[in-house]
Design a protein around this motif. Sequence first.
Motif, short mmCIF file in Angstrom:
data_model
loop_
_atom_site.label_atom_id
_atom_site.label_comp_id
_atom_site.label_asym_id
_atom_site.label_seq_id
_atom_site.Cartn_x
_atom_site.Cartn_y
_atom_site.Cartn_z
N ARG A 23 54.81 72.45 -59.14
CA ARG A 23 53.56 72.23 -59.88
C ARG A 23 53.84 71.93 -61.36
NH1 ARG A 23 49.61 76.71 -59.55
NH2 ARG A 23 51.43 78.04 -59.89
N HIS A 54 50.33 63.71 -65.76
CA HIS A 54 51.01 64.43 -64.68
C HIS A 54 50.69 63.81 -63.34
CE1 HIS A 54 47.24 66.52 -63.30
NE2 HIS A 54 46.88 66.16 -64.52
N THR A 58 48.19 69.70 -60.61
CA THR A 58 48.46 70.64 -61.71
C THR A 58 49.19 69.91 -62.83
OG1 THR A 58 48.63 72.49 -60.16
CG2 THR A 58 49.57 72.81 -62.34
N SER A 60 50.50 71.47 -65.53
CA SER A 60 51.69 72.32 -65.59
C SER A 60 51.30 73.74 -65.26
CB SER A 60 52.36 72.28 -66.96
OG SER A 60 53.47 73.19 -66.99
N ALA A 61 52.12 74.39 -64.43
CA ALA A 61 51.88 75.77 -64.04
C ALA A 61 52.44 76.76 -65.04
CB ALA A 61 52.49 76.03 -62.66
N GLY A 94 43.37 68.28 -63.51
CA GLY A 94 43.66 69.39 -62.61
C GLY A 94 43.87 70.68 -63.36
N LYS A 95 44.76 71.50 -62.85
CA LYS A 95 44.96 72.85 -63.38
C LYS A 95 46.00 72.85 -64.50
CE LYS A 95 44.14 74.76 -58.75
NZ LYS A 95 42.77 75.20 -59.03
N VAL A 96 45.78 73.74 -65.47
CA VAL A 96 46.78 73.99 -66.52
C VAL A 96 46.88 75.50 -66.68
CG1 VAL A 96 47.60 73.40 -68.81
CG2 VAL A 96 45.91 71.92 -67.69
N ARG A 97 48.09 76.00 -66.67
CA ARG A 97 48.29 77.44 -66.75
C ARG A 97 49.34 77.78 -67.82
NH1 ARG A 97 44.35 76.94 -64.33
NH2 ARG A 97 43.79 77.68 -62.22
N SER A 116 39.01 69.85 -63.99
CA SER A 116 40.16 70.56 -64.58
C SER A 116 39.80 72.01 -64.88
CB SER A 116 40.60 69.87 -65.87
OG SER A 116 40.99 68.54 -65.63
N ARG A 154 40.20 82.26 -65.62
CA ARG A 154 40.13 80.81 -65.59
C ARG A 154 38.88 80.34 -66.35
NH1 ARG A 154 40.34 78.82 -59.57
NH2 ARG A 154 39.08 80.70 -59.29
#
Length: 240
Positions: A23, A54, A58, A60-61, A94-97, A116, A154
């Motif tokens: 991810r 990206h 994701t 970046s995880a 998407g996701k960013v963590r 996102s 989140r």
Amino acid sequence: MTLVPVADERGIRTLTLDSPGNRNALSAPLVAELADALTAAGKDPAVRAVVLTHTGATFSAGADLKAPPNPYAFVTLLRQIVELPKPVVARVEGKVRAGGLGLLGACDAVVASPDSDFALTEVRIGVAPAVISLTLLPKLQPRAAARYYLTGERFGVAEALELGLVTAGAEALESILDGLRRASPQGLAAAKRLVTARVLETFERDAEELVQESASLFASAEAREGMTAFLERRDPEWRL
């Protein structure tokens, strides 16, 4: 296999985080390759601006817990984005963590698609968003930053816009890039120095202390339990 493919279109260099197996986690190889790609973009007179995006769901995880970068290398990467004489625009779909939010904080603008979402999940594995505070805290609205730093909740694009993490929705990307194409290279470099000066002051003052804080937290028993629980997909022992 390259982890950061490069593409050019009318003065815009797109760097794509392409490590879907983890991810787009910030591994030592990915951080090194992204740093090299940014160096090349900064030196290329044909590049007016950089888009950082990206593959996969994701952006970046966060830190790769199995192959993490040296914390000094990650600090250097964040500073490199801030100091690059070309604007850097992040495109999120998407996701960013966790540490991925540090990359967004280093960028000059961030656009995000409606689906996102974001989270500073460090507290849930026994550490804290230490190093990425260099790019985040100078830009984020303090009350909201405190909530998401402390809870690991989140949050979506609307909250990210209020917080100061995201600049605009994804539909604004072409307008932003058109503006950058119309701007002179000298003007862009000078304007970027003005808007990043406060962030660079934070690097000068706090970088070493935050690297040491991060190292201490990651070496702790609580962090070992938190990371083990994460990898084993279970709750850590402190969960109430």
